[in-house]
Design a protein around this motif. Sequence first.
Motif, short mmCIF file in Angstrom:
data_model
loop_
_atom_site.label_atom_id
_atom_site.label_comp_id
_atom_site.label_asym_id
_atom_site.label_seq_id
_atom_site.Cartn_x
_atom_site.Cartn_y
_atom_site.Cartn_z
N GLU A 157 80.02 23.09 40.36
CA GLU A 157 79.75 22.30 41.31
C GLU A 157 78.24 22.09 41.44
O GLU A 157 77.39 23.29 41.20
CB GLU A 157 80.05 23.38 42.74
N TYR A 158 77.71 20.96 41.40
CA TYR A 158 76.43 20.74 41.24
C TYR A 158 75.74 20.19 42.32
O TYR A 158 75.99 19.17 43.02
CB TYR A 158 76.28 19.68 40.17
N CYS A 159 74.69 20.71 43.23
CA CYS A 159 74.14 20.39 44.51
C CYS A 159 72.75 20.26 44.25
O CYS A 159 71.92 21.02 43.53
CB CYS A 159 74.23 21.48 45.39
N THR A 160 72.23 19.07 44.86
CA THR A 160 70.58 18.75 44.70
C THR A 160 70.35 18.65 46.14
O THR A 160 71.00 17.89 47.08
CB THR A 160 70.34 17.54 43.96
N CYS A 161 69.04 18.88 46.56
CA CYS A 161 68.38 18.62 47.86
C CYS A 161 67.09 18.42 47.59
O CYS A 161 66.29 19.11 46.58
CB CYS A 161 68.72 20.00 48.69
N ASN A 162 66.31 17.92 48.93
CA ASN A 162 65.01 17.93 48.85
C ASN A 162 64.43 17.92 50.42
O ASN A 162 63.39 17.22 50.65
CB ASN A 162 64.42 16.44 48.09
N SER A 163 65.44 18.48 51.06
CA SER A 163 64.97 18.41 52.38
C SER A 163 63.57 19.34 52.94
O SER A 163 63.23 19.23 54.07
CB SER A 163 66.29 18.78 53.44
N LYS A 164 63.69 20.54 52.08
CA LYS A 164 62.37 21.58 52.52
C LYS A 164 62.56 22.29 51.17
O LYS A 164 63.16 22.40 50.46
CB LYS A 164 62.80 21.98 53.65
N ASP A 165 61.29 23.12 51.26
CA ASP A 165 61.16 24.02 50.20
C ASP A 165 62.13 25.16 50.33
O ASP A 165 62.61 25.39 51.28
CB ASP A 165 59.70 24.74 50.32
N GLY A 166 62.67 25.47 49.21
CA GLY A 166 63.78 26.31 49.24
C GLY A 166 64.95 26.13 49.58
O GLY A 166 65.76 26.77 49.81
N CYS A 167 65.48 24.53 49.50
CA CYS A 167 66.54 24.39 49.95
C CYS A 167 67.82 24.61 49.40
O CYS A 167 68.80 24.33 49.75
CB CYS A 167 66.58 22.85 50.42
N ASN A 168 67.55 25.13 48.23
CA ASN A 168 68.68 25.36 47.09
C ASN A 168 69.20 27.00 47.53
O ASN A 168 69.81 27.62 46.83
CB ASN A 168 68.40 25.32 45.93
N THR A 169 69.28 27.18 48.93
CA THR A 169 69.55 28.51 49.47
C THR A 169 70.31 28.11 50.75
O THR A 169 70.18 26.85 51.28
CB THR A 169 68.76 29.68 49.52
N ALA A 170 70.73 28.91 51.60
CA ALA A 170 71.61 28.63 52.89
C ALA A 170 70.79 28.51 54.11
O ALA A 170 70.94 27.97 54.89
CB ALA A 170 72.50 29.72 53.13
#
Length: 152
Positions: free
Chosen positions: A114-127
Motif C-alpha cells: 500500500e503506497y500513500c502520498t500526502c502534502n496537506s501538512k507537515d508530518g502528514c504521513n502519520t495519523a
Amino acid sequence: MANETSFPILLSALFVFCCIQQGLSIKCWVCRSDSDPKCADPFDNTTVPITDCKQEPELEHLPGVRPTMCRKIRQKVNGEWRYFRSCAYMGEPGIAGDERFCLMRTGTYNIFMEYCTCNSKDGCNTASYNHGSVFASVVSLAISLRYVLVYT
C-alpha cells in the motif's frame, strides 16, 4: 486614505504568503520499521525526528526533481508487515487529490503493498491532523474581504 487602501493589500499578501509557504516545503517523518519498530502502525514518533524535505539530497536518477510530498508505504512480505515513511519525489496525493485513498498492489509469493502520498501538512504521513496554517489563511481572507466590502 492611503492606510485604507493598503490594509486589504497587506492582508491579501499575507493570505498568499501562507498558501505559498505551505506549498514550497514540507516536513515528513522518515523511518523504517525494520530498523525502528516505532515506525510501524500505530506510529510512535517519539524516537523519529521530523525531516525537512527541502534538505533531502537530489536523486541521481531524478535530476532536478525535489520532494514535495510525504510518503508512507505499508508492505506485507511472506506474512510480515513492514512500514516505510519518507519524503516523496514523485506521485500524487491520494486518488483525485483525496489523501484518504492509497494505491494498493498485490503480487506473487504473498506480497501486498500500500503506497500513500500526502502534502496537506507537515508530518502528514502519520495519523494526526492539524488545520493551523489553513485556518490563519481563511481568517485573513475573511477580514480582508469584510474590509473591502465595508470601505468600498
